[in-house]
Scaffold this motif. Structure first.
Motif, PDB file in Angstrom:
ATOM      1  N   ARG A 272       4.879  28.168  22.026  1.00 44.36           N
ATOM      2  CA  ARG A 272       3.577  28.509  22.243  1.00 44.36           C
ATOM      3  C   ARG A 272       2.446  27.553  22.428  1.00 44.36           C
ATOM      4  N   HIS A 273       2.565  26.366  21.781  1.00 45.45           N
ATOM      5  CA  HIS A 273       1.825  25.278  21.851  1.00 45.45           C
ATOM      6  C   HIS A 273       1.809  24.806  23.349  1.00 45.45           C
ATOM      7  N   ASP A 274       2.821  24.613  23.862  1.00 45.79           N
ATOM      8  CA  ASP A 274       2.983  24.199  25.283  1.00 45.79           C
ATOM      9  C   ASP A 274       2.590  25.186  26.254  1.00 45.79           C
ATOM     10  N   LYS A 275       2.543  26.523  26.139  1.00 42.94           N
ATOM     11  CA  LYS A 275       1.742  27.485  26.655  1.00 42.94           C
ATOM     12  C   LYS A 275       0.302  27.156  26.738  1.00 42.94           C
ATOM     13  N   ARG A 276      -0.169  27.038  25.526  1.00 45.34           N
ATOM     14  CA  ARG A 276      -1.633  26.894  25.338  1.00 45.34           C
ATOM     15  C   ARG A 276      -2.217  25.652  26.022  1.00 45.34           C
ATOM     16  N   ARG A 277      -1.216  24.614  25.958  1.00 47.83           N
ATOM     17  CA  ARG A 277      -1.614  23.388  26.558  1.00 47.83           C
ATOM     18  C   ARG A 277      -1.730  23.667  28.094  1.00 47.83           C
ATOM     19  N   ILE A 278      -0.826  24.089  28.788  1.00 43.92           N
ATOM     20  CA  ILE A 278      -0.753  24.349  30.145  1.00 43.92           C
ATOM     21  C   ILE A 278      -1.889  25.455  30.389  1.00 43.92           C
ATOM     22  N   LEU A 279      -2.331  26.407  29.766  1.00 43.29           N
ATOM     23  CA  LEU A 279      -3.527  27.063  30.106  1.00 43.29           C
ATOM     24  C   LEU A 279      -4.712  26.354  30.178  1.00 43.29           C
ATOM     25  N   LYS A 280      -4.914  25.561  28.771  1.00 43.70           N
ATOM     26  CA  LYS A 280      -6.062  24.706  28.920  1.00 43.70           C
ATOM     27  C   LYS A 280      -6.250  23.775  29.983  1.00 43.70           C
ATOM     28  N   ASN A 281      -5.047  22.939  30.263  1.00 47.78           N
ATOM     29  CA  ASN A 281      -5.253  22.218  31.500  1.00 47.78           C
ATOM     30  C   ASN A 281      -5.446  22.956  32.705  1.00 47.78           C
TER      31      ASN A 281
END
Length: 345
Positions: A10-19
């Motif tokens: 979930r952390h990786d998904k949030r990071r991708i969305l933020k980027n």
């Protein structure tokens, strides 16, 4: 299976969305959107429909992400070697656009992007795509505009500069009991002059013309201190219109010891009628200062006429000359009112 098999945290998904949200590159943002939809389990066909891209694009982005993660989404053109649109290339492009195609052997007098690509290939050895040339033109701030028609001054450059310096000194040393005005005439046409305007996509605005043209003329005088305009109107542009303006200046500035008039060399300004008017007792308060020939940029009233056309006459829809002249007077009166308020503030 078409989706991405690995399941990021979930952390990786949030990071991708933020980027993705911080991304300013439109193409990179689309690649991020493809990845996020793949992670949600959407099919290649569905993603292609939603984002309006080819299915092959979705598959290619998927493979790049599987092979290198987020780094695989970055534009790979940076691996192509030295950037083509470097400072040296853009500098030369600026010089070429500022010149004429005829200076580079073309018979066409205006630039096209295709011509610029060929000339810059010859000048720099670098060939770029026409679409890249559009980006390069944007980078140097180039724009498509209407050239300004000019006529060269027949005077020598030293003589022209000497005359303009005399006028500048007159303005700088103008006594408080004297006035200096810039004078010129302007044509008002019932058939509207067509000018640029904003339009929505797919629309071309139409301007109705009455057909048979009717003209009126203004003679105006711009006060160099206050910026206010004195004007008279007429049906013909003759010496009588100019003399009418001169007498209005005399009555508008009763306390002025001298009224200096900066004007061009139009024939109506130097007739025998004008000479006789200036020889009268009141006319001797007026002193005419003629600009060098074909130097409209040095007559500051020209900008007033440009604003008049932009605010009242260009693309106008008035069906009659009286209605159009009402608009002209309304604009000029409001302009004088605004100038007066600025002086008081």
């Amino acid at each position: 299976m078409e989706g991405i098999i690995q399941s990021p945290s979930r952390h990786d998904k949030r990071r991708i969305l933020k980027n993705m949200r911080r991304c300013r590159d439109g193409q990179l943002k689309i690649r991020y959107q493809i990845v996020l939809n793949l992670l949600e389990g959407d099919s290649v066909a569905k993603i292609a429909r939603m984002l309006r891209v080819a299915e092959s694009t979705v598959r290619r982005v998927r493979e790049r992400f599987l092979a290198a993660g987020e780094a695989g989404l970055v534009d790979r053109r940076e691996e192509n070697g030295d950037r083509k649109l470097d400072e040296e290339y853009l500098g030369r492009l600026y010089e070429v656009v500022a010149s004429s195609p005829e200076e580079f052997g073309w018979t066409r007098p205006t630039w096209t992007r295709e011509m610029l690509v060929k000339v810059l290939k010859r000048e720099t050895g670098i060939r770029i795509h026409v679409a890249t040339m559009s980006r390069a033109l944007k980078m140097i701030g180039a724009r498509r505009g209407r050239p300004k028609a000019t006529v060269g001054c027949p005077w020598s450059e030293p003589a022209k500069r000497r005359k303009l310096r005399q006028i500048q000194r007159l303005i700088a040393r103008l006594p408080q009991d004297e006035v200096l005005v810039y004078v010129d005439e302007v044509d008002i046409h019932l058939n509207p002059k067509i000018g640029l305007d904003w339009m929505v996509r797919g629309q071309q605005k139409q301007v109705s013309t009455p057909g048979k043209n009717v003209k009126r003329y203004l003679a105006g005088a711009l006060d160099s201190r206050t910026g206010e305009l004195t004007w008279v109107e007429g049906e013909r542009k003759t010496s009588l219109l100019f003399i009418l303006l001169l007498w209005k200046l005399v009555t508008s500035y009763p306390g002025a010891k001298r009224i200096h008039v900066i004007l061009d060399n139009y024939s109506i300004h130097s007739t025998e009628q004008v000479r006789l008017s200036l020889a009268t007792e009141q006319g001797q308060r007026l002193q005419l200062h003629f600009l060098p020939p074909y130097c409209p940029d040095d007559n500051k009233i020209e900008r007033v006429w440009q604003d008049l056309h932009a605010n009242a006459t260009r693309n106008h829809t008035r069906p009659t000359m009286p209605a159009l002249m009402t608009n002209v007077r309304r604009y000029l009166r409001k302009r004088n009112h605004d100038k007066h308020k600025q002086l008081l503030s």
